[in-house]
Design a protein around this motif. Structure first.
Motif: not given
Length: 306
Positions: A9-22, A69-83
């Protein structure tokens, strides 16, 4: 709830907090992840290939690696998929911060958990992170082209429905600047508004009367319209589809005008990366690029089971 994955029903607190900060809403991210997973596992379906080939109790570790080569983004969102797929039964390690510049072969994240879950989550996680890394990488190319000029690259509202917050986040990861997020937080008077209102000045005055204090940007195609708006003290003027020489003259007019000091100029329309620096060197404040989000090439990320 789909019985084939955890769907908390919710993402883990640490991941959710990280997304809010972003600047991302964790529940909105969770809903987008669920929608993506439902495309792969509709109506309680199962990952038939993984169920057939992988024992239910097998555990594994997978690395997500950059293949270019490049700049990565959305890895926290990818982590949310696994969660969402595996709940508490997943461990994320070695995740580099979004906005990191990577080379081919670099590990950007390691994921450990039930092997079936890793492979069930793989495509949704990579779809999100690869697209957002593509946006960040494309933005970084514009930032590099504009370096030292004082101009900044802006995104637009030409985003995928439902993905706006994520795409604009990826633009920030690439070093770009966000334009307005919605029709509410800034008034942007385009050509059709000008026609309907009877001119750039009547349109500007109408917005200011209806929404006092709201920032206003007005599009112009002729220098005469720019001068009219300078006389009115417009907040920002969009120079639409102008030649480089005309934009340079627009900057000169702005700088020479008594009220021009507070007026920002934005170049837009038909701009390419090859032309970016010459446009920036005219002295405009912003260059807006819809292609950052509407025509981006995905960044090549791959998941490798170890």
């Amino acid at each position: 709830m789909n019985p084939t994955y955890a769907a908390p029903d919710a993402l883990p607190d640490d991941l959710a907090g990280e997304l809010w900060v972003a600047g991302l809403d964790p529940d909105a991210v969770r809903r987008l992840v669920l929608a993506g997973l439902d495309e792969d596992l509709p109506d309680g379906g199962v990952d038939t290939t993984s169920v057939a080939t992988i024992p239910a109790d097998q555990r594994g570790t997978a690395g997500i690696n950059a293949r270019e080569a490049g700049v990565v983004a959305g890895l926290g969102v990818a982590a949310a998929v696994f969660a969402v797929v595996m709940g508490d039964d997943v461990t994320i390690a070695d995740r580099v911060p979004d906005g990191t510049r990577v080379a081919p072969g670099d590990r950007v994240m390691t994921v450990s958990g039930p092997t079936r879950g890793l492979l069930t989550a793989e495509r949704t996680a990579l779809n999100l992170a690869s697209h957002l890394s593509g946006v960040a990488t494309a933005t970084s190319h514009w930032v590099e082209a504009l370096a030292g000029t004082g101009a900044r690259v802006l995104d637009t509202r030409k985003t995928l429905p439902g993905w706006r917050a994520l795409q604009k986040y990826a633009v920030r990861c690439g070093g770009g600047v966000n334009h307005r997020f919605s029709l509410c937080d800034m008034a942007m008077v385009k050509d059709n508004h000008v026609v309907a209102a009877g001119g750039v000045v009547p349109a500007l005055r109408a917005v200011r009367e209806a929404f006092p204090g709201l920032p206003v940007e007005v599009e112009v195609t002729r220098l005469e319209e720019l001068v009219e708006l300078l006389d009115e003290g417009c907040d920002r003027v969009l120079l639409d589809n102008m030649t480089t020489a005309t934009m340079a003259e627009a900057v000169r007019l702005r700088d020479a005008h008594p009220a021009g000091g507070g007026v920002e100029l934005e170049a837009s329309g038909g701009l390419t990366l090859a032309r970016a620096r010459e446009v920036a060197e005219t002295g405009v404040d912003f260059i807006s690029v819809g292609a950052l989000t509407h025509s981006v090439t995905v960044f090549d990320l791959g998941l490798d089971l170890t």
